[in-house]
Design an enzyme around this catalytic site. Sequence first.
Site, PDB file in Angstrom:
ATOM      1  N   ALA A  80       0.826  -1.202   0.000  1.00  0.00           N
ATOM      2  CA  ALA A  80       0.000   0.000   0.000  1.00  0.00           C
ATOM      3  C   ALA A  80       0.859   1.250   0.000  1.00  0.00           C
ATOM      4  CB  ALA A  80      -0.923   0.004   1.229  1.00  0.00           C
ATOM      5  N   SER A  81       0.275   2.328  -0.503  1.00  0.00           N
ATOM      6  CA  SER A  81       0.931   3.629  -0.584  1.00  0.00           C
ATOM      7  C   SER A  81       2.266   3.470  -1.316  1.00  0.00           C
ATOM      8  CB  SER A  81       1.089   4.242   0.808  1.00  0.00           C
ATOM      9  OG  SER A  81       1.184   5.645   0.713  1.00  0.00           O
ATOM     10  N   GLY A  82       3.409   3.735  -0.654  1.00  0.00           N
ATOM     11  CA  GLY A  82       4.688   3.563  -1.325  1.00  0.00           C
ATOM     12  C   GLY A  82       4.908   2.138  -1.797  1.00  0.00           C
ATOM     13  N   LEU A 279       2.732   6.603   2.703  1.00  0.00           N
ATOM     14  CA  LEU A 279       2.682   5.645   3.801  1.00  0.00           C
ATOM     15  C   LEU A 279       1.259   5.494   4.281  1.00  0.00           C
ATOM     16  CD1 LEU A 279       4.352   4.001   5.968  1.00  0.00           C
ATOM     17  CD2 LEU A 279       4.374   6.107   7.316  1.00  0.00           C
TER      18      LEU A 279
END
Length: 287
Positions: A80-82, A279
């Site tokens: 997820a995210s990065g 993040l």
Amino acid sequence: MGDGEITRGSAESSLSDNGITSGGMVRRIKQVEDDASIKGVILRIDSPGGDGIASDDILHAAKALSKKKPVVISMSDTAASGGYFIAMTGDPVLAYSNTLTGSIGVFYGRVNLLGLYDKIGLKKQILSRGHYSRIDSDYGPLNEDERNTLRTEIEVFYKGFVGRVAEGRKRKYEEVEPLAQGRVWLGSQAKQNGLIDEIGGLDRALELVKERAKIPATERISLVTYPPRKTLFEYLLNRDEDTVALETALFNKPFQKQIGALLGKLPVQALAQGGVMRLMPFAIEVK
């Protein structure tokens, strides 16, 4: 395999013991790229994200690898995210039905320790040059001009994130943005929304990478794991004094349970660096 939060770090930094460092991950990807014996790559990701700039560095290296060798992205429990960002090479993306993925969004981290410094009697003198040179200082709050500047920077990072996803998924920006906004999706939802290609694990990823590398399905192959597992001796030699001192201070009684449990749930390394983060803003623990 990329496992853990994403932080900036040198090429000598560890991937497995301290999460994913940009320098260490880029070095490993380059090793795989230059190894003529490797015919295809499964990039396995298990990460809630982390530093925005470090994620950019890793994605750049992964896209360079993808131009030279067949690549398949395999998501583990969390990407997820990065962790999702570094998967946007344009190659096939696989996840499990319950993989936590997406979280296409950014935020900014900065601490203000002025009150703490005053309490312990510590004074700091800031020498700065440039209008916004103190924007990352921990010695005081942001003024309105600095806040506006940071908001503009965060919006640029966010639009860049959505743009990279649109490019990697071969879709229009306008199609991706409603699925972004920091939302976290299960793998099954991500498949419905076109954020991944297939539901599947390492077995399916292996089938795909063999197809893309034009290796017959019945041909036996050797799987090589990067980074290789460290021996106990190597692990002890690579532990720096600061890490040992921090562990001793934080995890000895009477703070072991309270502080140890807290740090175990927070992305401490990434947040301590500050700056723009790709993040997940929370942790999900399944029991």
